[in-house]
Motif scaffolding. Sequence first.
Motif, PDB file in Angstrom:
ATOM      1  N   SER A 138      34.111 -15.992 -38.069  1.00  0.00           N
ATOM      2  CA  SER A 138      35.037 -14.873 -37.883  1.00  0.00           C
ATOM      3  C   SER A 138      34.436 -13.575 -38.421  1.00  0.00           C
ATOM      4  O   SER A 138      34.507 -12.523 -37.765  1.00  0.00           O
ATOM      5  CB  SER A 138      36.358 -15.172 -38.588  1.00  0.00           C
ATOM      6  OG  SER A 138      37.196 -14.043 -38.591  1.00  0.00           O
ATOM      7  N   GLU A 139      33.821 -13.640 -39.603  1.00  0.00           N
ATOM      8  CA  GLU A 139      33.183 -12.444 -40.168  1.00  0.00           C
ATOM      9  C   GLU A 139      32.001 -11.984 -39.318  1.00  0.00           C
ATOM     10  O   GLU A 139      31.752 -10.785 -39.186  1.00  0.00           O
ATOM     11  CB  GLU A 139      32.736 -12.702 -41.606  1.00  0.00           C
ATOM     12  CG  GLU A 139      33.860 -12.613 -42.601  1.00  0.00           C
ATOM     13  CD  GLU A 139      33.372 -12.377 -44.016  1.00  0.00           C
ATOM     14  OE1 GLU A 139      32.188 -12.605 -44.320  1.00  0.00           O
ATOM     15  OE2 GLU A 139      34.209 -11.960 -44.837  1.00  0.00           O
ATOM     16  N   TYR A 140      31.277 -12.932 -38.736  1.00  0.00           N
ATOM     17  CA  TYR A 140      30.153 -12.568 -37.869  1.00  0.00           C
ATOM     18  C   TYR A 140      30.655 -11.744 -36.684  1.00  0.00           C
ATOM     19  O   TYR A 140      30.111 -10.687 -36.361  1.00  0.00           O
ATOM     20  CB  TYR A 140      29.426 -13.826 -37.389  1.00  0.00           C
ATOM     21  CG  TYR A 140      28.461 -13.551 -36.253  1.00  0.00           C
ATOM     22  CD1 TYR A 140      27.217 -12.992 -36.506  1.00  0.00           C
ATOM     23  CD2 TYR A 140      28.811 -13.834 -34.936  1.00  0.00           C
ATOM     24  CE1 TYR A 140      26.338 -12.722 -35.466  1.00  0.00           C
ATOM     25  CE2 TYR A 140      27.937 -13.568 -33.901  1.00  0.00           C
ATOM     26  CZ  TYR A 140      26.699 -13.010 -34.169  1.00  0.00           C
ATOM     27  OH  TYR A 140      25.841 -12.739 -33.146  1.00  0.00           O
ATOM     28  N   TRP A 141      31.708 -12.259 -35.997  1.00  0.00           N
ATOM     29  CA  TRP A 141      32.217 -11.542 -34.827  1.00  0.00           C
ATOM     30  C   TRP A 141      32.825 -10.199 -35.219  1.00  0.00           C
ATOM     31  O   TRP A 141      32.688  -9.210 -34.487  1.00  0.00           O
ATOM     32  CB  TRP A 141      33.226 -12.393 -34.066  1.00  0.00           C
ATOM     33  CG  TRP A 141      32.578 -13.497 -33.292  1.00  0.00           C
ATOM     34  CD1 TRP A 141      32.690 -14.835 -33.522  1.00  0.00           C
ATOM     35  CD2 TRP A 141      31.689 -13.358 -32.183  1.00  0.00           C
ATOM     36  NE1 TRP A 141      31.919 -15.543 -32.626  1.00  0.00           N
ATOM     37  CE2 TRP A 141      31.296 -14.653 -31.785  1.00  0.00           C
ATOM     38  CE3 TRP A 141      31.171 -12.268 -31.489  1.00  0.00           C
ATOM     39  CZ2 TRP A 141      30.427 -14.889 -30.733  1.00  0.00           C
ATOM     40  CZ3 TRP A 141      30.305 -12.498 -30.429  1.00  0.00           C
ATOM     41  CH2 TRP A 141      29.949 -13.795 -30.053  1.00  0.00           C
ATOM     42  N   ALA A 142      33.464 -10.147 -36.372  1.00  0.00           N
ATOM     43  CA  ALA A 142      34.030  -8.875 -36.834  1.00  0.00           C
ATOM     44  C   ALA A 142      32.921  -7.858 -37.093  1.00  0.00           C
ATOM     45  O   ALA A 142      33.054  -6.668 -36.777  1.00  0.00           O
ATOM     46  CB  ALA A 142      34.862  -9.096 -38.090  1.00  0.00           C
ATOM     47  N   ALA A 152      36.762  -7.866 -32.193  1.00  0.00           N
ATOM     48  CA  ALA A 152      37.966  -8.207 -32.957  1.00  0.00           C
ATOM     49  C   ALA A 152      38.695  -9.408 -32.357  1.00  0.00           C
ATOM     50  O   ALA A 152      39.265 -10.219 -33.091  1.00  0.00           O
ATOM     51  CB  ALA A 152      38.896  -7.004 -33.036  1.00  0.00           C
ATOM     52  N   ASP A 153      38.676  -9.522 -31.019  1.00  0.00           N
ATOM     53  CA  ASP A 153      39.385 -10.644 -30.381  1.00  0.00           C
ATOM     54  C   ASP A 153      38.772 -11.984 -30.773  1.00  0.00           C
ATOM     55  O   ASP A 153      39.481 -12.920 -31.145  1.00  0.00           O
ATOM     56  CB  ASP A 153      39.366 -10.485 -28.857  1.00  0.00           C
ATOM     57  CG  ASP A 153      40.200  -9.297 -28.391  1.00  0.00           C
ATOM     58  OD1 ASP A 153      41.136  -8.919 -29.129  1.00  0.00           O
ATOM     59  OD2 ASP A 153      39.907  -8.766 -27.307  1.00  0.00           O
ATOM     60  N   GLU A 154      37.443 -12.084 -30.688  1.00  0.00           N
ATOM     61  CA  GLU A 154      36.774 -13.342 -31.054  1.00  0.00           C
ATOM     62  C   GLU A 154      36.912 -13.605 -32.558  1.00  0.00           C
ATOM     63  O   GLU A 154      37.092 -14.756 -32.980  1.00  0.00           O
ATOM     64  CB  GLU A 154      35.301 -13.278 -30.651  1.00  0.00           C
ATOM     65  CG  GLU A 154      34.601 -14.614 -30.627  1.00  0.00           C
ATOM     66  CD  GLU A 154      35.117 -15.564 -29.555  1.00  0.00           C
ATOM     67  OE1 GLU A 154      35.031 -16.789 -29.779  1.00  0.00           O
ATOM     68  OE2 GLU A 154      35.617 -15.093 -28.510  1.00  0.00           O
ATOM     69  N   ALA A 155      36.850 -12.548 -33.366  1.00  0.00           N
ATOM     70  CA  ALA A 155      37.032 -12.705 -34.817  1.00  0.00           C
ATOM     71  C   ALA A 155      38.430 -13.234 -35.123  1.00  0.00           C
ATOM     72  O   ALA A 155      38.594 -14.111 -35.979  1.00  0.00           O
ATOM     73  CB  ALA A 155      36.807 -11.373 -35.524  1.00  0.00           C
ATOM     74  N   THR A 156      39.439 -12.747 -34.412  1.00  0.00           N
ATOM     75  CA  THR A 156      40.814 -13.204 -34.621  1.00  0.00           C
ATOM     76  C   THR A 156      40.978 -14.665 -34.242  1.00  0.00           C
ATOM     77  O   THR A 156      41.657 -15.428 -34.936  1.00  0.00           O
ATOM     78  CB  THR A 156      41.792 -12.335 -33.803  1.00  0.00           C
ATOM     79  OG1 THR A 156      41.637 -10.975 -34.200  1.00  0.00           O
ATOM     80  CG2 THR A 156      43.229 -12.755 -34.020  1.00  0.00           C
ATOM     81  N   HIS A 184      38.668 -17.045 -34.354  1.00  0.00           N
ATOM     82  CA  HIS A 184      38.045 -17.908 -35.372  1.00  0.00           C
ATOM     83  C   HIS A 184      38.774 -17.829 -36.711  1.00  0.00           C
ATOM     84  O   HIS A 184      38.824 -18.814 -37.442  1.00  0.00           O
ATOM     85  CB  HIS A 184      36.562 -17.555 -35.519  1.00  0.00           C
ATOM     86  CG  HIS A 184      35.756 -18.028 -34.355  1.00  0.00           C
ATOM     87  ND1 HIS A 184      35.367 -19.338 -34.204  1.00  0.00           N
ATOM     88  CD2 HIS A 184      35.297 -17.382 -33.254  1.00  0.00           C
ATOM     89  CE1 HIS A 184      34.697 -19.486 -33.086  1.00  0.00           C
ATOM     90  NE2 HIS A 184      34.637 -18.297 -32.477  1.00  0.00           N
ATOM     91  N   TYR A 185      39.358 -16.664 -37.013  1.00  0.00           N
ATOM     92  CA  TYR A 185      40.152 -16.587 -38.246  1.00  0.00           C
ATOM     93  C   TYR A 185      41.406 -17.455 -38.113  1.00  0.00           C
ATOM     94  O   TYR A 185      41.832 -18.094 -39.078  1.00  0.00           O
ATOM     95  CB  TYR A 185      40.533 -15.143 -38.571  1.00  0.00           C
ATOM     96  CG  TYR A 185      41.039 -14.991 -39.973  1.00  0.00           C
ATOM     97  CD1 TYR A 185      40.148 -14.933 -41.046  1.00  0.00           C
ATOM     98  CD2 TYR A 185      42.401 -14.943 -40.252  1.00  0.00           C
ATOM     99  CE1 TYR A 185      40.607 -14.826 -42.356  1.00  0.00           C
ATOM    100  CE2 TYR A 185      42.857 -14.832 -41.547  1.00  0.00           C
ATOM    101  CZ  TYR A 185      41.957 -14.769 -42.592  1.00  0.00           C
ATOM    102  OH  TYR A 185      42.421 -14.665 -43.885  1.00  0.00           O
ATOM    103  N   GLY A 186      41.978 -17.510 -36.925  1.00  0.00           N
ATOM    104  CA  GLY A 186      43.112 -18.402 -36.683  1.00  0.00           C
ATOM    105  C   GLY A 186      42.721 -19.856 -36.858  1.00  0.00           C
ATOM    106  O   GLY A 186      43.473 -20.655 -37.420  1.00  0.00           O
ATOM    107  N   LEU A 187      41.511 -20.229 -36.395  1.00  0.00           N
ATOM    108  CA  LEU A 187      41.022 -21.600 -36.585  1.00  0.00           C
ATOM    109  C   LEU A 187      40.786 -21.899 -38.067  1.00  0.00           C
ATOM    110  O   LEU A 187      41.018 -23.016 -38.538  1.00  0.00           O
ATOM    111  CB  LEU A 187      39.734 -21.817 -35.787  1.00  0.00           C
ATOM    112  CG  LEU A 187      39.896 -21.805 -34.256  1.00  0.00           C
ATOM    113  CD1 LEU A 187      38.535 -21.803 -33.579  1.00  0.00           C
ATOM    114  CD2 LEU A 187      40.734 -22.996 -33.803  1.00  0.00           C
ATOM    115  N   TYR A 188      40.319 -20.887 -38.800  1.00  0.00           N
ATOM    116  CA  TYR A 188      40.143 -21.024 -40.256  1.00  0.00           C
ATOM    117  C   TYR A 188      41.480 -21.304 -40.929  1.00  0.00           C
ATOM    118  O   TYR A 188      41.609 -22.218 -41.737  1.00  0.00           O
ATOM    119  CB  TYR A 188      39.499 -19.741 -40.796  1.00  0.00           C
ATOM    120  CG  TYR A 188      39.699 -19.480 -42.266  1.00  0.00           C
ATOM    121  CD1 TYR A 188      39.060 -20.243 -43.231  1.00  0.00           C
ATOM    122  CD2 TYR A 188      40.526 -18.437 -42.693  1.00  0.00           C
ATOM    123  CE1 TYR A 188      39.235 -19.991 -44.575  1.00  0.00           C
ATOM    124  CE2 TYR A 188      40.707 -18.178 -44.042  1.00  0.00           C
ATOM    125  CZ  TYR A 188      40.065 -18.960 -44.970  1.00  0.00           C
ATOM    126  OH  TYR A 188      40.248 -18.704 -46.305  1.00  0.00           O
TER     127      TYR A 188
END
Length: 200
Positions: free
Chosen positions: A149-153, A158-162, A164-168
Amino acid sequence: MFVDTAAGIEPIRDSLNDAIQEIVTITGSNKQRYLIPLRAGQQFYRLLPTAGYLGWITDVWLVNKKRRLEQTGLMKVSRHDPRWMVSSSDPISYVPIGNNLVGLYPKPSASSDAIEVTVVEIPTEYDNERAKIKIKADFQYAAVEYAVSEYWASRGDADEATVHYGLYMKALGLGDDFNVSPYARRTFDTTKESAPTETA
Protein backbone atom coordinates in the motif's frame (compact mmCIF):
# COMPACT_ATOMS: atom_id res chain seq x y z
CA MET A 1 12.31 -0.14 -9.67
CA PHE A 2 14.01 -1.53 -6.59
CA VAL A 3 17.58 -2.78 -6.77
CA ASP A 4 18.54 -5.86 -4.75
CA THR A 5 21.11 -4.05 -2.63
CA ALA A 6 21.02 -2.79 0.96
CA ALA A 7 20.32 0.76 -0.24
CA GLY A 8 17.79 -0.36 -2.86
CA ILE A 9 15.76 -2.43 -0.43
CA GLU A 10 15.77 0.27 2.29
CA PRO A 11 12.37 1.79 1.32
CA ILE A 12 10.76 -1.67 1.50
CA ARG A 13 12.43 -2.39 4.83
CA ASP A 14 11.22 0.98 6.18
CA SER A 15 7.64 0.17 5.15
CA LEU A 16 7.83 -3.27 6.75
CA ASN A 17 9.27 -1.76 9.94
CA ASP A 18 6.37 0.70 10.07
CA ALA A 19 3.90 -2.11 9.43
CA ILE A 20 5.30 -4.42 12.11
CA GLN A 21 5.42 -1.67 14.72
CA GLU A 22 1.86 -0.59 13.92
CA ILE A 23 0.54 -4.17 13.98
CA VAL A 24 2.14 -4.87 17.37
CA THR A 25 0.77 -1.57 18.70
CA ILE A 26 -2.76 -2.37 17.49
CA THR A 27 -2.83 -6.03 18.51
CA GLY A 28 -0.44 -6.16 21.48
CA SER A 29 0.91 -9.40 20.01
CA ASN A 30 4.59 -9.18 21.04
CA LYS A 31 4.62 -9.80 24.80
CA GLN A 32 7.78 -10.17 26.86
CA ARG A 33 8.30 -11.01 30.54
CA TYR A 34 10.91 -9.41 32.78
CA LEU A 35 11.83 -10.65 36.25
CA ILE A 36 12.86 -7.84 38.61
CA PRO A 37 14.19 -8.60 42.11
CA LEU A 38 12.74 -6.32 44.79
CA ARG A 39 14.84 -4.34 47.24
CA ALA A 40 13.68 -3.27 50.67
CA GLY A 41 12.63 0.38 50.62
CA GLN A 42 12.91 0.82 46.84
CA GLN A 43 9.66 2.12 45.37
CA PHE A 44 10.48 2.58 41.66
CA TYR A 45 11.97 0.14 39.15
CA ARG A 46 13.18 0.86 35.61
CA LEU A 47 12.12 -1.44 32.78
CA LEU A 48 14.80 -1.87 30.13
CA PRO A 49 13.41 -3.81 27.14
CA THR A 50 16.12 -5.83 25.41
CA ALA A 51 14.83 -5.86 21.82
CA GLY A 52 12.40 -2.99 21.41
CA TYR A 53 10.44 -0.21 23.03
CA LEU A 54 8.07 -0.56 25.96
CA GLY A 55 4.48 -0.26 24.73
CA TRP A 56 2.53 -0.86 27.92
CA ILE A 57 2.41 -3.12 30.96
CA THR A 58 -0.20 -5.87 30.81
CA ASP A 59 0.44 -7.71 34.06
CA VAL A 60 2.58 -7.62 37.22
CA TRP A 61 2.93 -10.76 39.34
CA LEU A 62 4.44 -10.93 42.85
CA VAL A 63 6.43 -14.14 42.45
CA ASN A 64 6.89 -15.60 45.96
CA LYS A 65 3.47 -14.50 47.24
CA LYS A 66 1.87 -15.84 44.02
CA ARG A 67 -0.33 -12.79 43.74
CA ARG A 68 -1.23 -10.45 40.88
CA LEU A 69 -0.75 -6.75 41.59
CA GLU A 70 -3.55 -4.34 40.73
CA GLN A 71 -2.82 -1.41 38.42
CA THR A 72 -3.48 2.01 39.90
CA GLY A 73 -2.53 5.63 39.23
CA LEU A 74 -0.65 8.31 41.14
CA MET A 75 -3.79 10.34 41.94
CA LYS A 76 -5.72 7.30 43.17
CA VAL A 77 -2.93 6.04 45.40
CA SER A 78 -2.37 9.59 46.76
CA ARG A 79 -6.05 9.89 47.72
CA HIS A 80 -5.99 6.42 49.30
CA ASP A 81 -2.77 7.02 51.28
CA PRO A 82 -1.22 10.52 51.38
CA ARG A 83 1.95 8.94 52.87
CA TRP A 84 2.20 6.34 50.09
CA MET A 85 5.90 7.02 49.51
CA VAL A 86 6.62 6.26 53.16
CA SER A 87 4.44 3.16 53.65
CA SER A 88 6.22 -0.18 53.34
CA SER A 89 4.87 -3.73 53.32
CA ASP A 90 4.16 -6.39 50.68
CA PRO A 91 3.18 -4.56 47.46
CA ILE A 92 -0.51 -4.78 46.50
CA SER A 93 -0.52 -2.54 43.41
CA TYR A 94 1.69 -1.01 40.76
CA VAL A 95 1.79 2.40 39.08
CA PRO A 96 3.11 2.77 35.50
CA ILE A 97 5.10 6.02 35.27
CA GLY A 98 6.29 7.45 31.98
CA ASN A 99 7.53 5.06 29.35
CA ASN A 100 9.87 2.84 31.36
CA LEU A 101 9.20 3.11 35.12
CA VAL A 102 6.94 1.11 37.41
CA GLY A 103 6.23 2.12 41.00
CA LEU A 104 5.01 -0.24 43.72
CA TYR A 105 2.56 0.53 46.52
CA PRO A 106 3.43 0.02 49.26
CA LYS A 107 7.16 -0.18 48.73
CA PRO A 108 8.68 -3.57 49.66
CA SER A 109 9.73 -3.97 53.28
CA ALA A 110 12.13 -6.84 52.45
CA SER A 111 14.42 -7.91 49.63
CA SER A 112 13.09 -11.47 49.53
CA ASP A 113 10.69 -11.30 46.59
CA ALA A 114 10.56 -10.40 42.90
CA ILE A 115 8.02 -9.15 40.41
CA GLU A 116 7.39 -10.62 36.97
CA VAL A 117 6.35 -7.81 34.63
CA THR A 118 4.63 -8.69 31.35
CA VAL A 119 4.82 -5.94 28.74
CA VAL A 120 3.88 -5.39 25.12
CA GLU A 121 7.19 -4.66 23.41
CA ILE A 122 7.26 -2.73 20.13
CA PRO A 123 10.12 -4.26 18.06
CA THR A 124 13.08 -2.12 17.08
CA GLU A 125 13.60 -1.37 13.40
CA TYR A 126 15.19 -4.09 11.29
CA ASP A 127 18.41 -2.98 9.64
CA ASN A 128 19.41 -6.13 7.73
CA GLU A 129 17.85 -9.18 6.10
CA ARG A 130 19.16 -11.57 8.79
CA ALA A 131 17.29 -9.89 11.65
CA LYS A 132 14.70 -12.09 13.37
CA ILE A 133 11.13 -11.01 12.64
CA LYS A 134 9.12 -10.44 15.81
CA ILE A 135 5.57 -10.72 14.49
CA LYS A 136 3.09 -13.57 14.59
CA ALA A 137 2.81 -15.61 11.42
CA ASP A 138 -0.89 -14.67 11.20
CA PHE A 139 0.08 -11.02 10.72
CA GLN A 140 2.95 -11.40 8.24
CA TYR A 141 0.58 -11.17 5.27
CA ALA A 142 -0.87 -7.96 6.76
CA ALA A 143 2.62 -6.42 6.99
CA VAL A 144 3.25 -7.18 3.33
CA GLU A 145 -0.07 -5.57 2.30
CA TYR A 146 0.84 -2.47 4.32
CA ALA A 147 4.19 -2.20 2.52
CA VAL A 148 2.53 -2.69 -0.88
CA SER A 149 0.00 0.00 0.00
CA GLU A 150 2.82 2.42 0.85
CA TYR A 151 4.58 1.55 -2.41
CA TRP A 152 1.51 2.44 -4.49
CA ALA A 153 0.92 5.59 -2.45
CA SER A 154 4.53 6.70 -3.10
CA ARG A 155 3.89 6.19 -6.84
CA GLY A 156 0.79 8.41 -6.70
CA ASP A 157 -1.73 5.62 -7.27
CA ALA A 158 -4.23 6.28 -4.47
CA ASP A 159 -6.78 3.75 -5.75
CA GLU A 160 -4.34 0.82 -5.70
CA ALA A 161 -2.93 1.99 -2.34
CA THR A 162 -6.47 2.03 -0.90
CA VAL A 163 -7.14 -1.51 -2.16
CA HIS A 164 -4.00 -2.88 -0.48
CA TYR A 165 -4.60 -0.89 2.70
CA GLY A 166 -8.07 -2.45 2.83
CA LEU A 167 -6.46 -5.90 2.49
CA TYR A 168 -4.07 -4.96 5.32
CA MET A 169 -6.99 -3.99 7.56
CA LYS A 170 -8.88 -7.15 6.61
CA ALA A 171 -5.87 -9.34 7.45
CA LEU A 172 -5.87 -7.75 10.92
CA GLY A 173 -9.58 -8.41 11.29
CA LEU A 174 -10.42 -4.70 11.13
CA GLY A 175 -11.42 -4.42 7.48
CA ASP A 176 -15.20 -4.73 7.57
CA ASP A 177 -15.83 -1.01 8.03
CA PHE A 178 -12.76 0.31 6.18
CA ASN A 179 -14.47 1.12 2.88
CA VAL A 180 -17.67 2.47 4.43
CA SER A 181 -18.18 6.16 3.73
CA PRO A 182 -18.06 8.38 6.84
CA TYR A 183 -21.40 9.79 5.65
CA ALA A 184 -23.08 6.39 5.38
CA ARG A 185 -26.10 5.90 7.58
CA ARG A 186 -25.34 3.33 10.27
CA THR A 187 -28.16 0.93 11.15
CA PHE A 188 -28.52 -2.37 12.89
CA ASP A 189 -28.70 -5.43 10.67
CA THR A 190 -32.26 -6.72 10.81
CA THR A 191 -32.02 -9.41 8.15
CA LYS A 192 -33.66 -12.45 9.64
CA GLU A 193 -33.76 -16.03 8.47
CA SER A 194 -37.08 -17.17 7.10
CA ALA A 195 -39.15 -19.34 9.39
CA PRO A 196 -38.81 -23.06 8.73
CA THR A 197 -41.74 -24.66 6.95
CA GLU A 198 -43.67 -27.33 8.76
CA THR A 199 -43.51 -30.81 7.35
CA ALA A 200 -46.06 -33.52 7.87
